[in-house]
Design a protein around this motif. Sequence first.
Motif, PDB file in Angstrom:
ATOM      1  N   ASN A  56       0.872  -1.184   0.000  1.00  8.99           N
ATOM      2  CA  ASN A  56       0.000   0.000   0.000  1.00  8.99           C
ATOM      3  C   ASN A  56       0.905   1.229   0.000  1.00  8.99           C
ATOM      4  N   GLU A  59       0.257   4.591   1.774  1.00 11.62           N
ATOM      5  CA  GLU A  59       0.328   4.568   3.236  1.00 11.62           C
ATOM      6  C   GLU A  59       1.723   4.215   3.752  1.00 11.62           C
ATOM      7  N   THR A  62       3.306   5.895   6.837  1.00 11.55           N
ATOM      8  CA  THR A  62       2.868   5.396   8.142  1.00 11.55           C
ATOM      9  C   THR A  62       3.432   4.005   8.400  1.00 11.55           C
ATOM     10  N   LEU A  63       3.346   3.136   7.392  1.00 10.11           N
ATOM     11  CA  LEU A  63       3.717   1.733   7.575  1.00 10.11           C
ATOM     12  C   LEU A  63       5.208   1.538   7.812  1.00 10.11           C
ATOM     13  N   ARG A 135       1.638   5.778  15.175  1.00  9.23           N
ATOM     14  CA  ARG A 135       1.405   5.291  13.815  1.00  9.23           C
ATOM     15  C   ARG A 135       0.155   4.418  13.735  1.00  9.23           C
ATOM     16  N   GLN A 138      -3.018   6.073  13.114  1.00 12.07           N
ATOM     17  CA  GLN A 138      -3.226   6.579  11.754  1.00 12.07           C
ATOM     18  C   GLN A 138      -3.749   5.516  10.792  1.00 12.07           C
ATOM     19  N   LEU A 139      -3.816   4.251  11.253  1.00 15.66           N
ATOM     20  CA  LEU A 139      -4.304   3.181  10.388  1.00 15.66           C
ATOM     21  C   LEU A 139      -5.829   3.108  10.490  1.00 15.66           C
ATOM     22  N   TYR A 142      -7.569  -0.131  11.968  1.00 11.67           N
ATOM     23  CA  TYR A 142      -6.828  -0.766  13.060  1.00 11.67           C
ATOM     24  C   TYR A 142      -7.726  -1.481  14.071  1.00 11.67           C
ATOM     25  N   SER A 211      -4.274  -0.710   7.063  1.00 13.57           N
ATOM     26  CA  SER A 211      -4.148   0.563   6.337  1.00 13.57           C
ATOM     27  C   SER A 211      -5.328   0.777   5.386  1.00 13.57           C
ATOM     28  N   ASP A 212      -6.214  -0.218   5.294  1.00 14.61           N
ATOM     29  CA  ASP A 212      -7.440  -0.126   4.489  1.00 14.61           C
ATOM     30  C   ASP A 212      -8.630   0.047   5.445  1.00 14.61           C
TER      31      ASP A 212
END
Length: 350
Positions: A56, A59, A62-63, A135, A138-139, A142, A211-212
């Motif tokens: 992804n 993203e 973040t990842l 972090r 931000q997902l 999550y 992240s989706d």
Amino acid sequence: MGRIYKHVLPETQQNLDIWRKAADEIPDPELRKQALASIESKEFHCLGGAVYAAGNMPERHTLIPLIVSYQTISDYLDNLCDRSTSMDPEDFRLLHQSMLDAVDPEAVPVDYYALHQEDQDGGYLQSLVTSCQNRVRQLPGYEAAKPYIQDLARLYTDLQVYKHIKPELREQALLDWWQLHKNRTPELYWNEFAAATGSTLGVFMLFLAASDRRLTSEQAAVIHASYFPHVCCLHIMLDYLIDQDEDRLGGDLNFCNYYQNAEEMLDRIAFIVERAREDVMNIPSSSFHKMIIEGLLALYLSDPKVSEQQEVRTVSKRLMKKSPLMRLFFLVNSQWIRRRFMRNMRGKHS
């Protein structure tokens, strides 16, 4: 691989440089030594884990920091416990509470060194925990992934406690622990179950899935089951395979030593490879996950440590025999990345 070369590897190195600088400022000399050593000797753990960010790319900002921070905690604590002046299980459990807190954005960091002899790290470990928490907030998906990530983090923490206590107590503690969980992995031996709990790949895959924003709890459960135990087990058994001489010299526990002979070890690893391939067919983008499996085999079996150990060299040749083109592709790439990366690091830190 284009994404990995152009974005993932350089950005992972940038994040590692941030933590290397922070480690270099740790006041306590022993904690500083172990923090720096964990980054220098286990850098490829972060490089390998960050490959999930290629799933992804929007993203990745973040990842990649999340994966690097979480893996850096893991590698630092592994070094700290391996070379610890203490063999107190409560000390190890409190240190590894940091890994549980790191994946719980609501957790309040505590004094993880309260039971440890050395405790002046200048805020290094707490900063790593806070970085992870920031972090995961931000997902967008999550909450769906969180319970499955926490399950893997709890298993990882248990393993780290039991494998680092007094050598004469380790095996029985691990066997007792396996008795509690063996119904989850009935096809695995106790040492293979323990190995599976030592991998962070399932956590990284769930980070990617989270992240989706459309991720559901049911989808997260399928991903968890597709990675644990077989993909995770393969990851760590390969790690132990190439580290046998090193662990023997250091007096460290190695899960490859519990097979009757090299033939049995080869048969079991081959079995785990096949089960891992079957498992990842249950999740979307299965070709990406098959790539991960072939990449793991190529990465570990191309390691220079393989050529230094006769038995490992023999097992490696048989595992690589009749390799699919994808694995051969990753073998060449792994050798090239390792040479290029190590050359760059010698220039930076010589």
